[in-house]
Design a protein around this motif. Sequence first.
Motif, mmCIF file in Angstrom:
data_model
loop_
_atom_site.group_PDB
_atom_site.id
_atom_site.type_symbol
_atom_site.label_atom_id
_atom_site.label_comp_id
_atom_site.label_asym_id
_atom_site.label_seq_id
_atom_site.Cartn_x
_atom_site.Cartn_y
_atom_site.Cartn_z
ATOM 1 N N GLN A 1 0.830 -1.208 0.000
ATOM 2 C CA GLN A 1 0.000 0.000 0.000
ATOM 3 C C GLN A 1 0.866 1.260 0.000
ATOM 4 N N GLU A 2 1.932 1.253 0.786
ATOM 5 C CA GLU A 2 2.832 2.411 0.828
ATOM 6 C C GLU A 2 3.448 2.651 -0.550
ATOM 7 N N ALA A 3 3.822 1.560 -1.215
ATOM 8 C CA ALA A 3 4.447 1.680 -2.538
ATOM 9 C C ALA A 3 3.474 2.274 -3.552
ATOM 10 N N PHE A 4 2.227 1.797 -3.538
ATOM 11 C CA PHE A 4 1.252 2.325 -4.499
ATOM 12 C C PHE A 4 0.885 3.771 -4.184
ATOM 13 N N LEU A 5 0.916 4.126 -2.918
ATOM 14 C CA LEU A 5 0.664 5.520 -2.568
ATOM 15 C C LEU A 5 1.767 6.407 -3.144
ATOM 16 N N GLU A 6 3.016 5.918 -3.060
ATOM 17 C CA GLU A 6 4.128 6.684 -3.640
ATOM 18 C C GLU A 6 3.988 6.752 -5.163
ATOM 19 N N VAL A 7 3.557 5.648 -5.769
ATOM 20 C CA VAL A 7 3.353 5.644 -7.225
ATOM 21 C C VAL A 7 2.335 6.712 -7.614
ATOM 22 N N TRP A 8 1.234 6.780 -6.874
ATOM 23 C CA TRP A 8 0.207 7.782 -7.168
ATOM 24 C C TRP A 8 0.768 9.198 -7.040
ATOM 25 N N ARG A 9 1.558 9.419 -5.999
ATOM 26 C CA ARG A 9 2.088 10.766 -5.751
ATOM 27 C C ARG A 9 3.205 11.148 -6.722
ATOM 28 N N SER A 10 3.944 10.162 -7.211
ATOM 29 C CA SER A 10 5.126 10.484 -8.026
ATOM 30 C C SER A 10 5.057 9.920 -9.438
ATOM 31 N N ALA A 11 3.863 9.597 -9.909
ATOM 32 C CA ALA A 11 3.719 9.014 -11.251
ATOM 33 C C ALA A 11 4.330 9.901 -12.327
ATOM 34 N N SER A 12 4.320 11.206 -12.100
ATOM 35 C CA SER A 12 4.861 12.132 -13.107
ATOM 36 C C SER A 12 6.369 11.986 -13.266
ATOM 37 N N ARG A 13 7.032 11.357 -12.281
ATOM 38 C CA ARG A 13 8.492 11.186 -12.356
ATOM 39 C C ARG A 13 8.891 9.927 -13.126
ATOM 40 N N TYR A 14 7.919 9.090 -13.476
ATOM 41 C CA TYR A 14 8.246 7.880 -14.223
ATOM 42 C C TYR A 14 8.722 8.253 -15.628
ATOM 43 N N ASP A 15 9.838 7.664 -16.041
ATOM 44 C CA ASP A 15 10.417 7.926 -17.358
ATOM 45 C C ASP A 15 10.521 6.601 -18.110
ATOM 46 N N ALA A 16 9.676 6.426 -19.107
ATOM 47 C CA ALA A 16 9.652 5.173 -19.862
ATOM 48 C C ALA A 16 10.981 4.883 -20.545
ATOM 49 N N ALA A 17 11.776 5.919 -20.799
ATOM 50 C CA ALA A 17 13.063 5.722 -21.465
ATOM 51 C C ALA A 17 14.065 5.015 -20.557
ATOM 52 N N LYS A 18 13.812 5.042 -19.252
ATOM 53 C CA LYS A 18 14.757 4.447 -18.298
ATOM 54 C C LYS A 18 14.354 3.050 -17.847
ATOM 55 N N GLY A 19 13.208 2.571 -18.270
ATOM 56 C CA GLY A 19 12.792 1.235 -17.873
ATOM 57 C C GLY A 19 11.284 1.067 -17.956
ATOM 58 N N SER A 20 10.843 -0.176 -17.771
ATOM 59 C CA SER A 20 9.416 -0.465 -17.871
ATOM 60 C C SER A 20 8.673 0.026 -16.640
ATOM 61 N N ALA A 21 7.361 0.171 -16.792
ATOM 62 C CA ALA A 21 6.524 0.614 -15.677
ATOM 63 C C ALA A 21 6.544 -0.394 -14.540
ATOM 64 N N ILE A 22 6.491 -1.691 -14.866
ATOM 65 C CA ILE A 22 6.500 -2.708 -13.817
ATOM 66 C C ILE A 22 7.847 -2.720 -13.104
ATOM 67 N N GLY A 23 8.923 -2.488 -13.850
ATOM 68 C CA GLY A 23 10.244 -2.429 -13.224
ATOM 69 C C GLY A 23 10.352 -1.259 -12.260
ATOM 70 N N TRP A 24 9.773 -0.127 -12.665
ATOM 71 C CA TRP A 24 9.786 1.072 -11.806
ATOM 72 C C TRP A 24 8.997 0.818 -10.531
ATOM 73 N N LEU A 25 7.825 0.214 -10.686
ATOM 74 C CA LEU A 25 6.994 -0.099 -9.520
ATOM 75 C C LEU A 25 7.716 -1.055 -8.570
ATOM 76 N N LEU A 26 8.288 -2.131 -9.117
ATOM 77 C CA LEU A 26 8.925 -3.137 -8.265
ATOM 78 C C LEU A 26 10.164 -2.579 -7.570
ATOM 79 N N THR A 27 10.829 -1.624 -8.202
ATOM 80 C CA THR A 27 11.956 -0.969 -7.540
ATOM 81 C C THR A 27 11.481 -0.220 -6.299
ATOM 82 N N ILE A 28 10.340 0.462 -6.413
ATOM 83 C CA ILE A 28 9.766 1.180 -5.274
ATOM 84 C C ILE A 28 9.357 0.194 -4.181
#
Length: 201
Positions: A68-95
């Motif tokens: 839940q904490e991770a998804f809350l961070e995803v919601w708050r920082s989704a704008s920082r995701y950069d597809a050029a640096k990796g996949s969305a699932i990879g970004w989520l799992l890193t968090i």
Amino acid sequence: MDHLRAVPAGVSPSGEASVGLGLSDLLKRSSRGDGAAFAQFYDETSTRAFGLAVRVVRDRAQAEEVTQEAFLEVWRSASRYDAAKGSAIGWLLTIVHRKAVDRVRSAEAASRRDTSYHQDNHAVAHDATAEAAEATMEARRVRSALGELTRVQREALELAYFGGYTHTEVASMLDLPVGTAKTRIRDGLIRMRDAMGVKGS
């Protein structure tokens, strides 16, 4: 996993379902406040996120909190995701992995505090300082070596070694043939070894 599903406070679940969109697109919509897109992103990734959290913290209740904490961070920082640096699932799992490791370290620190009264404070402080310095130096070497990898190599390695997934699982998560996933992991390890100055056997 249904009991995990919760849209963060302030997220409006209204909106049309984002049928057919990839995870990266769902993140982009989430960054613009699209609660429906975020809910769909959660539905499509929460099982993997929870699985990783359980692997790391070894406790389902704590894993649920970490997820839940991770998804809350995803919601708050989704704008920082950069597809050029990796996949969305990879970004989520890193968090998820970072938060799970933080939870484990916090628990270990609390346990150490509970038993420190019976230990030689001076000796422990000295040993802890030396170990911390060594760990910091090693972490810097690893981060530097990771920076030498290609995006696809880094993504596969992070899932396999930081996330604890098997080659088959990594292949499934990245939508690759198993042989290709193994090759990326192997080549990434070789490149990291060379970057860190470690001689092969």
